[in-house]
Scaffold this active site. Structure first.
Site, mmCIF file in Angstrom:
data_model
loop_
_atom_site.group_PDB
_atom_site.id
_atom_site.type_symbol
_atom_site.label_atom_id
_atom_site.label_comp_id
_atom_site.label_asym_id
_atom_site.label_seq_id
_atom_site.Cartn_x
_atom_site.Cartn_y
_atom_site.Cartn_z
ATOM 1 N N VAL A 84 0.841 -1.198 0.000
ATOM 2 C CA VAL A 84 0.000 0.000 0.000
ATOM 3 C C VAL A 84 0.875 1.247 0.000
ATOM 4 O O VAL A 84 1.733 1.418 0.870
ATOM 5 C CB VAL A 84 -0.941 0.011 1.216
ATOM 6 C CG1 VAL A 84 -1.822 1.256 1.182
ATOM 7 C CG2 VAL A 84 -1.812 -1.246 1.224
ATOM 8 N N LYS A 85 0.634 2.103 -0.978
ATOM 9 C CA LYS A 85 1.392 3.345 -1.104
ATOM 10 C C LYS A 85 0.723 4.440 -0.272
ATOM 11 O O LYS A 85 -0.460 4.715 -0.445
ATOM 12 C CB LYS A 85 1.479 3.758 -2.568
ATOM 13 C CG LYS A 85 2.196 2.739 -3.447
ATOM 14 C CD LYS A 85 2.146 3.114 -4.914
ATOM 15 C CE LYS A 85 2.918 4.391 -5.205
ATOM 16 N NZ LYS A 85 2.978 4.664 -6.662
#
Length: 220
Positions: A84-85
């Site tokens: 997850v960015k």
């Protein structure tokens, strides 16, 4: 070394995955928006294109830590193992810390300085993504920033790695690798530039012509 493609174009991922030894695919909100597909539709298709062993990255949209964590959990439920960015803002750093405790792998994104990247790593991000060309476009030195960040992580956050992003030329990507980066992500046009070398085609044509002149065909 980990090589990623920065795109949500499934057809291009399938085409280039046959050629490049890619570790996976990175996306961001702009990339997904350009695909005209819902993120919940395109992510499974991208995962299928890179295979079970490929790593997929997707970014949250919320501006506050609570929302980022909730969105990260949704992404992880949809694609188990997704990275997850999280934008490296104050709220983003708080979210990265919380997600580390939850066991969700994160990448600190939108990094414009070495100090910003170090904070993301110390907060618990496995990957840190400096924006090389965007730093250059603002009058900075993107490669130098990456060099500084790489050194900082080696000394102070060895469990994190630089995943350099935002390239306009293959040279920028190579300079990041020379600086010690363990991962880079290439937009499609830069990946294609690496393949398109006119001098190579010219050399092959010369080999073929010499062979045909000698033997009358192009067979071994």
């Amino acid at each position: 070394m980990e090589l990623y493609l920065d795109t949500a174009n499934v057809a291009e991922v399938e085409r280039l995955a046959r050629i490049f030894p890619i570790a996976g695919v990175t996306t961001n909100p702009s990339i997904v928006a350009a695909s005209k597909e819902s993120i919940w539709d395109v992510l499974p298709r991208l995962q299928n294109a890179i295979g079970e062993e490929g790593t997929l990255f997707a970014q949250t949209m919320s501006r506050d830590a609570k929302g980022m964590v909730e969105e990260a959990k949704r992404l992880n439920n949809a694609i188990p193992g997704i990275v997850v960015k999280i934008p490296v803002t104050a709220e983003g750093l708080a979210a990265i810390k919380l997600l580390k405790k939850e066991g969700i792998v994160t990448l600190g994104t939108a990094v414009y300085s070495a100090s910003q990247g170090l904070l993301a790593a110390l907060a618990g991000a496995k990957y840190v993504a400096p924006y090389v060309n965007r730093v250059d476009a603002q009058g900075g030195d993107g490669i130098r920033m990456v060099q500084e960040l790489q050194t900082l992580l080696e000394h102070h956050a060895p469990d994190s790695m630089v995943l350099a992003a935002s390239f306009k030329t293959p040279r920028q990507a190579l300079d990041c690798l020379l600086a010690g980066c363990q991962a880079i992500t290439l937009p499609l046009d830069v990946a294609q530039q690496m393949l398109n070398t006119p001098a190579v085609e010219s050399a092959i044509e010369k080999f073929e012509q010499d062979w045909k002149n000698a033997f009358g065909n192009l067979n071994l």
